[in-house]
Design an enzyme around this catalytic site. Structure first.
Site, PDB file in Angstrom:
ATOM      1  N   HIS A 121       0.766  -1.254   0.000  1.00 12.26           N
ATOM      2  CA  HIS A 121       0.000   0.000   0.000  1.00 12.26           C
ATOM      3  C   HIS A 121       0.796   1.304   0.000  1.00 12.26           C
ATOM      4  O   HIS A 121       0.250   2.339   0.346  1.00 12.26           O
ATOM      5  CB  HIS A 121      -0.961   0.013   1.201  1.00 12.26           C
ATOM      6  CG  HIS A 121      -2.163  -0.868   1.021  1.00 12.26           C
ATOM      7  ND1 HIS A 121      -2.083  -2.234   0.978  1.00 12.26           N
ATOM      8  CD2 HIS A 121      -3.484  -0.580   0.894  1.00 12.26           C
ATOM      9  CE1 HIS A 121      -3.281  -2.754   0.825  1.00 12.26           C
ATOM     10  NE2 HIS A 121      -4.158  -1.781   0.761  1.00 12.26           N
ATOM     11  N   GLY A 127      -0.931  -2.248  -5.843  1.00  9.71           N
ATOM     12  CA  GLY A 127      -1.898  -3.332  -5.651  1.00  9.71           C
ATOM     13  C   GLY A 127      -3.274  -2.800  -5.293  1.00  9.71           C
ATOM     14  O   GLY A 127      -4.283  -3.368  -5.681  1.00  9.71           O
ATOM     15  N   HIS A 128      -3.303  -1.706  -4.554  1.00 12.27           N
ATOM     16  CA  HIS A 128      -4.571  -1.004  -4.282  1.00 12.27           C
ATOM     17  C   HIS A 128      -4.492   0.320  -5.018  1.00 12.27           C
ATOM     18  O   HIS A 128      -3.769   1.226  -4.618  1.00 12.27           O
ATOM     19  CB  HIS A 128      -4.756  -0.792  -2.790  1.00 12.27           C
ATOM     20  CG  HIS A 128      -6.157  -0.371  -2.414  1.00 12.27           C
ATOM     21  ND1 HIS A 128      -6.866   0.582  -3.105  1.00 12.27           N
ATOM     22  CD2 HIS A 128      -6.976  -0.797  -1.424  1.00 12.27           C
ATOM     23  CE1 HIS A 128      -8.060   0.737  -2.547  1.00 12.27           C
ATOM     24  NE2 HIS A 128      -8.167  -0.088  -1.532  1.00 12.27           N
ATOM     25  N   HIS A 182     -11.775  -6.793  -5.933  1.00 12.84           N
ATOM     26  CA  HIS A 182     -12.063  -5.886  -4.821  1.00 12.84           C
ATOM     27  C   HIS A 182     -12.751  -4.630  -5.365  1.00 12.84           C
ATOM     28  O   HIS A 182     -12.188  -3.900  -6.177  1.00 12.84           O
ATOM     29  CB  HIS A 182     -10.730  -5.541  -4.162  1.00 12.84           C
ATOM     30  CG  HIS A 182     -10.819  -4.782  -2.889  1.00 12.84           C
ATOM     31  ND1 HIS A 182     -10.926  -3.416  -2.846  1.00 12.84           N
ATOM     32  CD2 HIS A 182     -10.817  -5.192  -1.607  1.00 12.84           C
ATOM     33  CE1 HIS A 182     -10.978  -3.008  -1.582  1.00 12.84           C
ATOM     34  NE2 HIS A 182     -10.909  -4.072  -0.806  1.00 12.84           N
ATOM     35  N   GLU A 225     -13.984  -8.816  -0.670  1.00 14.02           N
ATOM     36  CA  GLU A 225     -14.791  -7.578  -0.732  1.00 14.02           C
ATOM     37  C   GLU A 225     -15.047  -7.227  -2.196  1.00 14.02           C
ATOM     38  O   GLU A 225     -14.805  -6.117  -2.649  1.00 14.02           O
ATOM     39  CB  GLU A 225     -14.050  -6.441  -0.015  1.00 14.02           C
ATOM     40  CG  GLU A 225     -13.619  -6.828   1.402  1.00 14.02           C
ATOM     41  CD  GLU A 225     -12.833  -5.761   2.144  1.00 14.02           C
ATOM     42  OE1 GLU A 225     -12.010  -5.088   1.499  1.00 14.02           O
ATOM     43  OE2 GLU A 225     -13.038  -5.588   3.349  1.00 14.02           O
ATOM     44  N   CYS A 257     -11.409   2.583   6.972  1.00 11.92           N
ATOM     45  CA  CYS A 257     -11.469   3.280   5.697  1.00 11.92           C
ATOM     46  C   CYS A 257     -12.792   4.007   5.507  1.00 11.92           C
ATOM     47  O   CYS A 257     -12.832   5.097   4.958  1.00 11.92           O
ATOM     48  CB  CYS A 257     -11.197   2.327   4.543  1.00 11.92           C
ATOM     49  SG  CYS A 257     -12.363   1.006   4.385  1.00 11.92           S
TER      50      CYS A 257
END
Lengths: 636, 636
Positions: free
Chosen positions: B159, B208-209, B277, B329, B425
């Site tokens: 992240h 990755g995110h 996701h 998710e 979040c």
């Protein structure tokens, strides 16, 4: 009113429906499983079952000749080439039970259809098993191969008492049909060790996966050895007491209700709700019912009844399946019966049939055999493909193949049966249940012969000879020739689904059975109305509100997309419908909605056109390739 | 027709509905989160956010003075007292972003309502953040505290680029409202390092995110620095190319489609289906739309359109929620929209609103703002309790509290909002979205002012002054005073749910917007018919076949058991019903079925009695204690 099932050696099955099924087991399943035990099935995951017995046998020889024997870790559920030494135990901790279940099925099968070749194969396996037993009677290849010093140190997870239970069941079956005592003696020696190890003022443990309880009672029934019953009673009574034995053996303390999964969260007499792993649960409850019977334990019987009622009235799928979630293969909560997420393991329905028989033996009431019938003709039979070569572990009530592929919550829902499982519990369990189905069909007590399931058979009862001819599964007809030794009663279960029936003789009704007095030789006929019918599920079950299922006799029906097109949720059944039969199918009137392409739109009745909905017996589904399946349909 | 949103500094929100919501954020959420960043909230899980910045700042000082700095492992997603040294980084790998999201929200909030105390708090945090930045511009406390040598070595999981993205968004927001450059400079220095590190002939990685993509574009918009846009473009184009960068950095090779979860399974231009996701997905798609706009990349725009259509037409809950499964998710597959298993994360709907705005800016078509409205007034608002003190992460469409307690598949479904999450979040994301809602309401281009959302506000457009007064959420009314600089057009979105509307002026319709020519000062009024209506979901969605939902204006309604009794599945709505309003509730005619106690019985219509069904706006549900909730109801 108590009763006892008829031993298999006194039953010769002869039934147009069941002959086919049991021949499939005899000719396909049993030979296939024999090969699987020896890891000779191409493409199937290795079982390592016989390999482990051979390894254990070598350890036993080495120990006898005073050689040093290596030690390997006992620290996991599954041992593979990747995580252990090649000389160590391989496979799942419970892998031994594959051989025992197979031998149990073989015993039953030989009793109905003697086959010297098959007996020879079984004898060979028994030789290997017996050669793997330690001098003190201990017999579990995981610990014998890997670490003798640690036997009985992880009862919660590592299945020694479970494997023992299947050994005992296999041994009793094989002894009963062949008179061969070798496996029975091995089981008794292991049982003796267990009785010496566990009890008051001894180790206070019990198995994490129950079955030893009912198995010890079988050994007691077979040998008359009282201590087997006493140890079964001990296991039942000790379970769930505080401090939790599983805490003690793990060296830690858990908070309340840590062991729902193992039904060890509280003493069984305080358990009112069926919880945890469904197979374990019904194996335990079966053992409890056995102990309640032989120990005349009314309080324990009350517990059994409470647990039974909880399942029957709140946790039972229409197919006789139990277990609403894949997580822990477990019961969830009252009225939680999702169709597309069901676990409904084949083995759990088999265990439910075990429990049902024992309950019916304690008190003859038809709801027990009704539930057994529901399980038998739907979930159990669904477990096997029509060619006997592939199997369902999980028996959902609604399947969308795309969901099974793409939704990880449904990866356990297989749209077609599979060849073999690494955890191969269901196919051998199916084999043993189907090969012994007669034991679930008939019972007797001092003056009454009970027909619980209408399966054609020649039965030698203590009360006389009974010849039952059945076309029950096709037209609801039964013909029973009775040659009584003296005056007796014949008790026929009136299936709960049956709104009309005819009986050739006078009868009195009690607890769902029609009792007919038989004074001398007689032929009694009955016909149960098997016309197709709509079935309503309680609206407490959220998944089924506003929907209806179709049954005919004991069979639940389902729609498959191979017959009805994709998107089965677009079918609507006409509740005023008349059914027609077309081979094994039922045809009913209904509508097919046109797909509404807009995801959200102002309300308008969805356009639909008349159609014929084609329904298939549930146990036959999934035999024509991957396709959608759905039991409950909307109706108008 | 392209457009651009109006910058927040040119919008003064003044709306009876939104004033309350944004005041709640200003007075409750922002102060609460400030305390949470400092770990001063009793009973909340620690965030460690500021603590990490303080630790990193000490590392930076130590490095500057040449002291030796210890190294700790970077090897997991969450660092706790149990698994790491007390001096090491603590919390989740993305914990820095909590501070950045808070600063972003504060920036927006200050721009609408200046508050010197709040600015002082924010300045204090900015001081700490800036003091934690390495000389080379790197700024991620996980690696600064634990191991400087390993920066950018696990882009898939840890992240860094995600935290950078939130830093940049926070910095832009804070700079735009306060003119204070410190955080913006820090973000640019980090961005410079990233641009130097990643690209053709450099490291070929990407996060990755996702979020760095859209954040770099924001930095480009704010600073005009072209390389930020170029690096955003690089990240977008590089994603999913083979060999997979994530394979390269992990030193292994995976088979096809290993990275669905990260939308990195194939190049974005070949992606047609929204997968993985859900939050990551819509953040990526937003960045793609930004790049498509500024690089005039038609092919990329086509991909964005395909992905948008897949979501809008097949993967969107009626509430504007996305993500059908808790596992990852994530999105599942077309038309798979289970009500009781929905994930529908608050953040995902917020991300969907980001994506929608960018799509509407690329091409003004009303479906984008329609979807944004659906998300905003239902899932996003549902994320926060009516007192602003507790939050939903997951926004199911059907809840049975017993299932949430007892069915492990539904443990993520909370029947009441929670105080704070370790993975925090959603609350800060809510705060930043609500505080900047004006940016999603209005747009402009060279000759047209667009009203996407009817939120009362005074807006300074390049085209003139626009004063919008709205009673849209209560009676569908809008009044717009326009003082144009010269000739202009006013484009008003006609909500897709609206079957009737009146407009005071002549208009022409295009792509769902009514265009009114404005020559001089004018007052334009509109009224959209917000009468309650029944909504049908496509029968391709299995969960909703035979059911109906109720909406009024943009609001989805739901039944709660506190109003209607338990077992909401027993309610049946009368489709001929007339609705009446009772405060915030809608009352509709219907029936309540009597519970059918037998689990299975011969079909008979279930007895039912007339009742009034009381419906609550979905975003208000769960504010009166734990209870059942259901959006879709059966109807007759």
């Amino acid at each position: 009113m108590m009763s006892k099932h008829i031993a298999l050696k006194n039953i010769r099955i002869n039934d147009p429906f069941w002959n086919d099924v049991s021949e499939l087991v005899r000719q396909e399943v049993i030979p296939y499983q024999y090969e699987a035990l020896y890891d000779r099935v191409d493409g199937a995951e290795k079982s390592y079952c016989i390999e482990n017995f051979v390894k254990a046998s070598a350890v036993v020889s080495a120990l006898k000749s005073g050689e040093e024997v290596p030690v390997y870790p006992v620290d996991k559920w599954q041992y593979t080439d990747d995580n252990c030494d090649e000389n160590a135990f391989h496979g799942w901790v419970f892998q031994d039970s594959d051989a025992y279940k197979w031998l149990e099925a073989v015993g039953y099968s030989l009793s109905n259809h003697f086959d010297p070749e098959l007996k020879k194969k079984a004898d060979g396996i028994i030789d290997i098993i017996c050669s793997a037993q330690l001098d003190n009677g201990y017999l579990d290849t995981l610990y014998i191969i890997n670490d003798r010093s640690r036997v009985f140190t992880n009862l919660r997870d590592y299945h020694e008492l479970y494997c023992f239970g299947h050994l005992a069941e296999g041994a009793v079956s094989y002894f009963n049909s062949t008179g061969d005592r070798r496996l029975l003696d091995a089981a008794c020696r292991f049982a003796d060790l267990i009785c010496d190890t566990f009890g008051e003022n001894k180790k206070r443990g019990y198995g994490g996966h129950e079955i030893a309880e009912l198995a010890l009672v079988k050994l007691y029934e077979t040998t008359g050895e009282k201590k087997y019953l006493e140890t079964a009673e001990f296991f039942v009574n000790e379970r769930g007491k505080k401090p939790y034995y599983f805490d003690v053996e793990q060296g830690r303390e858990t908070t309340c209700d840590a062991y729902h999964y193992n039904q060890a969260h509280r003493p069984v007499r305080q358990q009112k709700e069926a919880v945890g792993h469904a197979v374990r649960a019904v194996y335990l409850y079966s053992g409890m019912a056995d102990v309640a019977r032989y120990c005349d334990d009314k309080e324990l019987y009350t517990s059994c009844n409470n647990l039974w009622n909880n399942i029957e009235k709140r946790k039972l799928y229409i197919t006789g399946g139990i277990g609403s979630t894949v997580d822990g293969e477990a019961f969830t909560f009252d009225y939680d019966l999702p169709n597309d997420l069901a676990y409904s393991e084949t083995c759990a329905s088999i265990g439910l049939i075990f429990f049902a028989r024992r309950m019916a033996e304690l008190e003859v009431k038809s709801n027990f055999a009704d539930v057994a019938e529901r399980a038998l003709y739907n979930t159990v039979l669904s477990g096997m493909s029509e060619d006997g070569k592939s199997f369902f572990y999980v028996n959902p009530l609604e399947v969308n193949p795309e969901a099974s592929r793409r939704d990880s919550r449904k990866f356990h829902i297989k749209p077609v049966r599979q060849k073999w499982f690494a955890c191969a519990c269901c196919p051998p369990n199916l084999a043993r249940l189907i090969s012994s189905v007669g034991e679930y069909a008939f019972g007797e007590n001092s003056d009454t012969f009970f027909v619980h399931q209408y399966i054609g058979a020649d039965v030698q009862s203590k009360l006389g000879e009974i010849k039952l001819k059945s076309s029950y599964t096709s037209d609801g007809g039964v013909k029973i020739e009775v040659k009584p030794n003296s005056k007796m009663k014949l008790a026929l279960r009136i299936p709960s689904w049956c709104s009309g029936y005819e009986l050739s003789h006078d009868y009195s009704l009690k607890d769902g059975y029609a009792y007919v007095d038989v004074d001398g030789e007689a032929v009694i006929t009955a016909r149960f109305d098997v016309k197709p019918r709509l079935v309503r599920c309680s609206n407490r079950v959220r998944a089924n509100a506003g929907k209806v299922a179709v049954m005919r006799g004991p069979f639940v029906y389902c729609a498959e997309s191979v017959d009805n097109g994709d998107n089965l949720q677009m079918l609507v059944l006409d509740k005023t419908t008349r059914f027609s039969q077309q081979g094994e199918f039922l045809i009913v009137d209904g509508w097919r909605e046109k797909p509404s392409d807009e995801l959200y739109s102002d309300f308008a009745e969805t356009e639909k056109e008349r159609c014929k909905i084609k329904l298939h017996p549930y146990y036959r589904w999934g035999n024509r390739g991957e396709n959608e399946m759905q039991i409950y349909l909307r109706y108008e």
